[in-house]
Design an enzyme around this catalytic site. Structure first.
Site, PDB file in Angstrom:
ATOM      1  CE  LYS A  29      -6.404  -3.657   1.215  1.00 31.15           C
ATOM      2  NZ  LYS A  29      -7.070  -2.505   0.629  1.00 31.15           N
ATOM      3  CG  ASN A  30     -10.091  -4.453  -0.311  1.00 30.99           C
ATOM      4  OD1 ASN A  30      -9.535  -3.702   0.488  1.00 30.99           O
ATOM      5  ND2 ASN A  30      -9.727  -4.554  -1.577  1.00 30.99           N
ATOM      6  CB  CYS A  69      -5.711   7.097  -5.090  1.00 29.25           C
ATOM      7  SG  CYS A  69      -5.195   5.420  -4.973  1.00 29.25           S
ATOM      8  NE  ARG A 128      -9.489   4.035  -5.640  1.00 28.21           N
ATOM      9  CZ  ARG A 128      -9.018   3.151  -4.766  1.00 28.21           C
ATOM     10  NH1 ARG A 128      -7.763   3.235  -4.385  1.00 28.21           N
ATOM     11  NH2 ARG A 128      -9.796   2.218  -4.278  1.00 28.21           N
ATOM     12  CB  ILE A 132     -16.830   8.989  -3.422  1.00 28.23           C
ATOM     13  CG1 ILE A 132     -16.674  10.420  -2.906  1.00 28.23           C
ATOM     14  CG2 ILE A 132     -15.610   8.162  -3.073  1.00 28.23           C
ATOM     15  CD1 ILE A 132     -16.792  10.489  -1.387  1.00 28.23           C
ATOM     16  CG  ASP A 133     -19.430  10.008  -9.296  1.00 26.63           C
ATOM     17  OD1 ASP A 133     -18.313   9.494  -9.130  1.00 26.63           O
ATOM     18  OD2 ASP A 133     -20.225   9.656 -10.188  1.00 26.63           O
ATOM     19  CG  ASP A 138      -7.513  -4.965  -5.985  1.00 27.90           C
ATOM     20  OD1 ASP A 138      -7.262  -3.879  -6.526  1.00 27.90           O
ATOM     21  OD2 ASP A 138      -8.376  -5.103  -5.096  1.00 27.90           O
ATOM     22  CB  ILE A 192     -10.956  -1.393 -12.726  1.00 26.31           C
ATOM     23  CG1 ILE A 192     -11.464  -2.781 -13.162  1.00 26.31           C
ATOM     24  CG2 ILE A 192     -11.759  -0.870 -11.540  1.00 26.31           C
ATOM     25  CD1 ILE A 192     -12.907  -2.875 -13.558  1.00 26.31           C
ATOM     26  NE  ARG A 194      -3.054   1.448   1.766  1.00 26.06           N
ATOM     27  CZ  ARG A 194      -3.681   1.609   0.601  1.00 26.06           C
ATOM     28  NH1 ARG A 194      -3.034   2.047  -0.445  1.00 26.06           N
ATOM     29  NH2 ARG A 194      -4.961   1.352   0.484  1.00 26.06           N
TER      30      ARG A 194
END
Ligand code: EPU
Length: 445
Positions: A22-23, A129, A134, A136-137, A318, A340, A410
């Protein structure tokens, strides 16, 4: 809302096949934005995040077609071969709308590609989330360094740049989609881009492989320094997505935790190093059967072993939740450290409700085992937490109900069919309760 009804106790035996990652598929689909020609991707997993990205690209004007296999899979023999074609000949509406992307964090992946291709982008900011804030800078900072002007208003990032220029960018912290986003921006930028402190995940390498097939000039993908020579245009390509290492790892744990004898096929064993090492330390017997297949056998008694999540090639975040399910069955104390994400222990309380002994202090969970898990009704809170609960239910005594499996959908393709194919007692049920009526708008909460 679907749920799984799982009766624990069966050792998993047989062969299970891993789907595409998926990723990897998510950034590779976004990369199709970079060319007017058709991009064909093989081995895309049919999971909910992919369906969302398909809708997202279509909403921008892309033609996205899924070509299903003639013979459907039966869930436990080889994954059916599908391919998806994406044509972004015209991107009439380069907007990633909130209504589409709100359920999928990876929306930021289209930011760099849209600016590079069209000179403008309007992308809904991904919200918080379950597993952490999370931000996104790092995506934004890098794109600004390449000449993009980005403003944030009304929940959207509005970006423009006539043509991005190559730049020297050092990530302040390692980010997987940040590396992928800037890589997609850099391939069409003017001149050379040097990215440092990059993510080295196999998914970054997969994306770079597709971009190279499209005519991009990239060196160093898979290392912490990536050098890109921008080109004026990219062309179409056909590319096969790598197997999903997290799905493979989840099956390895399923084999080990149930005391089974499982062959995990269609995987890439090179990507499983940290997981295989840890499962062996915990006493599972693991044998590579070649480059794309691993056999896992359970132990008479699993032993405790600590994990600490790290960027690749370290132990993946994950897989932390799934490993914790295994640790509940291991003799002794296992420390599970999450480095993480700041809030990735949502599965703990549910595992405790099933009888696990787990204490959390900051980013460390102390798991004491072996615990006798008993069946319970539990709730999924995110994708990998749901996998953890399913694994626990496979060894719990009695029948568990795992609710909100849409989280699992998902990222895991036909998971219940695959598990059933190797002996698990698992059924999907539609919600048996009537949905609550909508609250009238003006009524106080
Ligand atoms: N971070 C920042 N600023 C940024 C970007 C990231 O501070 O601009 C922080 C994050 O908050 C986090 C850390 O850096 O604490 C790492 O985040 P990263 O950006 O690497 O995560 P991601 O790219 O958003 C991808 C996967 C995740 C996986 C992580 C880590 C995709 C679509 N998602 O997310 O996958 O957990 O890398 O490996 O590739 C999953 O599949 O279940 C999943 C959550």
């Amino acid at each position: 809302m679907d749920k799984f009804i799982i009766r624990g106790g069966n050792p998993l035996v047989g062969t299970v096949h891993v789907s595409g990652a998926k990723n990897s598929a998510l950034p590779c689909m976004a990369a199709a934005i970079l060319t007017e020609e058709e991009v064909t991707l093989e081995n895309i997993p049919q999971v909910r995040d992919i369906a969302t990205e398909r809708r997202l690209l279509a909403s921008m004007g892309a033609a996205v077609e899924l070509h299903e296999p003639v013979t459907p899979g039966d869930g436990f023999s080889a994954a059916p071969q599908n391919h998806t074609t994406i044509s972004c000949r015209s991107l009439s509406d380069p907007v990633a709308r909130y209504e589409i992307v709100k359920t999928m964090r990876a929306s930021s992946l289209v930011l760099g590609a849209l600016i590079a291709r069209t000179g403008a982008a309007r992308v809904a900011m991904p919200g918080g989330c379950a597993i952490g804030g999370r931000p996104i800078d790092q995506h934004i900072k890098g794109l600004e360094k390449m000449g993009a002007v980005i403003v944030q208003q009304h929940g959207y990032l509005e970006a423009s740049a006539p043509r991005l220029r190559g730049a020297h960018i050092v990530f302040d912290r390692i980010t997987v989609t940040g590396t992928e986003d800037l890589l997609m921006a850099a391939v069409l930028a003017e001149g050379e881009t040097l990215l440092e402190n990059c993510a080295r995940e196999p998914e970054v390498v997969d994306l770079a492989g597709l971009l190279a097939a499209m005519g991009a000039k990239i060196q160093g993908a898979g290392t912490s320094m990536i050098r890109v020579q921008g080109v004026a245009r990219l062309h179409g390509a056909r590319y096969r997505i790598n197997p999903d290492r997290i799905e493979a790892g989840t099956f390895l744990i399923a084999g080990a935790i149930t005391g089974g004898d499982l062959i995990v096929a269609n995987c890439n064993t090179e990507h499983l190093g940290a997981m295989i090492a840890k499962l062996s330390e915990a006493g599972a017997r693991i044998d590579a059967l070649g480059p794309d297949s691993v056999r896992v056998r359970g132990a008479a008694q699993l032993r405790s072993a600590d994990i600490s999540t790290e960027e690749y090639p370290g132990f993946p975040t994950d897989m932390q939740a799934q490993y914790m399910a295994l640790a509940t069955q291991a003799e002794g104390v296992s420390l599970v450290r999450e480095n993480i994400f700041e809030n990735r222990f949502m599965h703990v309380q549910e595992l405790v409700r099933m009888g696990a002994s787990i204490k959390v202090d900051g980013n460390t969970a102390t798991v004491r085992g072996p615990a006798r898990l008993s069946s319970a009704a539990v709730m999924c809170s995110d994708l990998r937490a749901s996998a953890s609960l399913v694994l626990a239910a496979l060894v719990a005594d009695g029948e568990s109900v795992v609710d909100r499996v849409y989280h699992m959908d998902r990222g895991y393709e036909r998971i219940e069919e695959k598990l059933r194919g190797v002996g698990a007692q698992i059924q999907r049920m539609g919600n048996v309760f009537a949905p609550r009526p909508e609250k009238p708008i003006n009524q106080p909460a």
